[in-house]
Design a protein around this motif. Structure first.
Motif, PDB file in Angstrom:
ATOM      1  N   LEU A   1      -1.804  -4.219   0.831  1.00 58.87           N
ATOM      2  CA  LEU A   1      -0.623  -3.449   1.239  1.00 58.87           C
ATOM      3  C   LEU A   1      -0.417  -2.203   0.385  1.00 58.87           C
ATOM      4  N   THR A   2      -0.856  -2.241  -0.863  1.00 60.79           N
ATOM      5  CA  THR A   2      -0.552  -1.153  -1.803  1.00 60.79           C
ATOM      6  C   THR A   2      -1.736  -0.250  -2.129  1.00 60.79           C
ATOM      7  N   GLY A   3      -2.953  -0.770  -1.989  1.00 62.16           N
ATOM      8  CA  GLY A   3      -4.130  -0.020  -2.427  1.00 62.16           C
ATOM      9  C   GLY A   3      -4.503  -0.342  -3.865  1.00 62.16           C
ATOM     10  N   GLY A   4      -3.857  -1.366  -4.409  1.00 66.88           N
ATOM     11  CA  GLY A   4      -4.182  -1.767  -5.787  1.00 66.88           C
ATOM     12  C   GLY A   4      -3.269  -1.112  -6.796  1.00 66.88           C
ATOM     13  N   ILE A   5      -3.819  -0.860  -7.972  1.00 64.18           N
ATOM     14  CA  ILE A   5      -2.990  -0.363  -9.070  1.00 64.18           C
ATOM     15  C   ILE A   5      -2.418   1.028  -8.782  1.00 64.18           C
ATOM     16  N   SER A   6      -3.086   1.800  -7.938  1.00 63.17           N
ATOM     17  CA  SER A   6      -2.627   3.165  -7.634  1.00 63.17           C
ATOM     18  C   SER A   6      -1.363   3.186  -6.777  1.00 63.17           C
ATOM     19  N   ASN A   7      -1.160   2.122  -5.971  1.00 62.35           N
ATOM     20  CA  ASN A   7      -0.020   2.035  -5.045  1.00 62.35           C
ATOM     21  C   ASN A   7      -0.029   3.176  -4.024  1.00 62.35           C
ATOM     22  N   ASP A   8      -1.226   3.750  -3.786  1.00 62.55           N
ATOM     23  CA  ASP A   8      -1.340   4.930  -2.926  1.00 62.55           C
ATOM     24  C   ASP A   8      -0.891   4.685  -1.492  1.00 62.55           C
ATOM     25  N   LYS A   9      -1.135   3.481  -0.982  1.00 63.36           N
ATOM     26  CA  LYS A   9      -0.791   3.222   0.426  1.00 63.36           C
ATOM     27  C   LYS A   9       0.703   3.319   0.679  1.00 63.36           C
ATOM     28  N   ILE A  10       1.489   3.038  -0.347  1.00 64.18           N
ATOM     29  CA  ILE A  10       2.936   3.180  -0.210  1.00 64.18           C
ATOM     30  C   ILE A  10       3.373   4.597  -0.577  1.00 64.18           C
ATOM     31  N   LYS A  11       2.796   5.132  -1.646  1.00 61.80           N
ATOM     32  CA  LYS A  11       3.162   6.488  -2.081  1.00 61.80           C
ATOM     33  C   LYS A  11       2.929   7.519  -0.981  1.00 61.80           C
ATOM     34  N   ASN A  12       1.863   7.350  -0.195  1.00 64.27           N
ATOM     35  CA  ASN A  12       1.494   8.341   0.813  1.00 64.27           C
ATOM     36  C   ASN A  12       2.234   8.178   2.133  1.00 64.27           C
ATOM     37  N   MET A  13       3.082   7.164   2.241  1.00 65.72           N
ATOM     38  CA  MET A  13       3.859   6.981   3.473  1.00 65.72           C
ATOM     39  C   MET A  13       5.032   7.960   3.519  1.00 65.72           C
ATOM     40  N   GLU A  14       5.389   8.326   4.721  1.00 64.84           N
ATOM     41  CA  GLU A  14       6.578   9.166   4.907  1.00 64.84           C
ATOM     42  C   GLU A  14       7.819   8.343   4.587  1.00 64.84           C
ATOM     43  N   GLU A  15       8.807   9.019   4.022  1.00 64.58           N
ATOM     44  CA  GLU A  15      10.053   8.341   3.739  1.00 64.58           C
ATOM     45  C   GLU A  15      10.693   7.868   5.041  1.00 64.58           C
ATOM     46  N   GLY A  16      11.251   6.671   4.997  1.00 73.91           N
ATOM     47  CA  GLY A  16      11.881   6.131   6.187  1.00 73.91           C
ATOM     48  C   GLY A  16      11.971   4.630   6.130  1.00 73.91           C
ATOM     49  N   PRO A  17      12.434   4.005   7.212  1.00 74.04           N
ATOM     50  CA  PRO A  17      12.642   2.556   7.217  1.00 74.04           C
ATOM     51  C   PRO A  17      11.348   1.753   7.037  1.00 74.04           C
TER      52      PRO A  17
END
Length: 405
Positions: free
Chosen positions: A95-111
């Protein structure tokens, strides 16, 4: 003849012997058995305690015995506990991409992003709760006490987790102490002195090795005097710490009986990484080690003190370890002195956690939470594997028992 003031001249000899033995057992306690552990960062210990649970993935009888030694039969922990946590950890990484948390960081803000952050937050809370659960289940000894200097983590008390580099970590002391308690009776005290990044040739330089010879770069620098002065500093600090504990041993073990005293029963040395990077340091390791053993025995007036050398094994395989000049020097020192002189080596690579290494090799940044379940440091710290350090401590204890006999 009289025993404790009782007239015994008319007693049969067996009654006299019995009386003497009973009188002795009433007044004499058992000496505290003291074991010293010293070395650099892998004696300090960089394994988080929850990684001990990876032993559940092993089916060897020895690993099962170690699990029972640490957790007991009623801990509620099992292979299923470990495997479920690994599955949850894989979900976090996916869900996160590991330690980088990129999969969440790169999401558009929203619900959608907020919902995912909430979901991941709960998974991470459960991940941390799992680690704490394993740590809390680890045994605290009522018979083995320890005084430990592990870099900045200086503590004393009952042997438990937390005597490594911080209060959640272990080094070889944990497995060693618990295992020795299964082998010998009476009170046991461990004295551990360890500092990361220290060499035998310079930092732990024994007095009988003579003065340290500065190389040309050191001679030409403005710290030549300081470098010469600090040669052997950790050897001296080690002895200062040990003598301080021995002089006040009643403060470190509640079962200390001044009449029974204490016995220095053995020394475990686990070091070598920082001697790899200079020909002079590598080539003199065997001789330095032999001198170190002799000087330590003289320091504590125990000429046959059992002494174990942990052989540097960060190369993982037998072939790689056999190419390491320091490892060869450690083996050669033990062989030269011999078990008849109560000196032996223990191979560390044979205790390696290949289970943890398989996850590390997948690429730990992308698989961070899966990795965090089974390991906690770099390869030069044996992956921060609690399984490794538990096995190694037990191997030290097995060898120590042999040398004591």
């Amino acid at each position: 003849w009289s025993v404790t003031g009782v007239q015994t001249c008319a007693l049969p000899i067996f009654a006299l012997v019995t009386a003497v033995l009973m009188s002795t057992s009433c007044v004499a306690g058992e000496p505290v058995r003291v074991f010293i552990l010293a070395g650099q960062s892998n004696t300090v210990g960089h394994a988080r305690a929850h990684t001990i649970a990876t032993l559940f993935a092993s089916e060897t009888p020895r690993d099962q015995e170690l699990l029972n030694m640490v957790f007991g039969n009623d801990s509620g922990l099992s292979l299923d506990t470990l495997e479920k946590q690994l599955e949850q950890s894989k979900k976090i990484d996916a869900l996160t991409g590991g330690i980088s948390n990129d999969k969440i960081k790169n999401m558009e803000e929203g619900p959608d992003k907020k919902a995912l952050e909430t979901k991941v937050g709960k998974l991470k809370e459960a991940h941390e709760a799992y680690k704490q659960k394993i740590s809390d289940a680890c045994k605290i000894s009522d018979r083995v006490y320890i005084s430990s200097t592990a870099d900045r983590n200086k503590r004393s008390g009952k042997l438990s987790i937390g005597y490594g580099a911080d209060q959640k970590k272990i080094g070889p002391e944990y497995g060693f102490g618990l295992s020795m308690a299964e082998k010998i009776d009476g009170p046991i005290l461990l004295i551990k002195t360890s500092w990361g990044g220290k060499s035998l040739h310079y930092n732990f330089r024994p007095p009988s090795a003579g003065s340290y010879e500065l190389n040309e770069k050191e001679k030409s620098g403005d710290k030549a005097e300081e470098i010469a002065k600090n040669a052997g500093l950790n050897y001296r600090m080690m002895n200062e710490s040990i003598h301080e504990v021995l002089a006040n041993i009643g403060e470190y073990h509640p079962e200390y009986d001044p009449e029974a005293g204490y016995e220095i029963s053995g020394f475990v040395w686990f070091q070598g990484f920082n001697d790899q990077f200079s020909d002079e340091f590598r080539d003199n390791y065997k001789d330095n080690m032999i001198k170190f053993i002799g000087d330590v025995r003289d320091e504590y007036a125990v000429p046959k003190m059992p002494f174990i050398i942990g052989v540097l094994g960060t190369g993982v395989t037998a072939e790689k370890v056999a190419e390491n000049a320091v490892s060869l020097g450690q083996r050669a020192a033990a062989e030269a002195m011999g078990t008849e002189n109560r000196v032996a080596s223990v191979e560390s690579y044979t205790q390696y956690s290949h289970y943890s290494n398989a996850v590390f090799q997948k690429g730990w940044p992308a698989h961070y939470h899966e990795w965090d379940t089974v390991g906690s440091d770099r390869p030069y710290h044996y992956l921060g594997s609690g399984a490794f350090f538990l096995r190694l401590g037990d191997a030290f204890a097995d060898k120590m028992e042999e040398l004591m006999e």
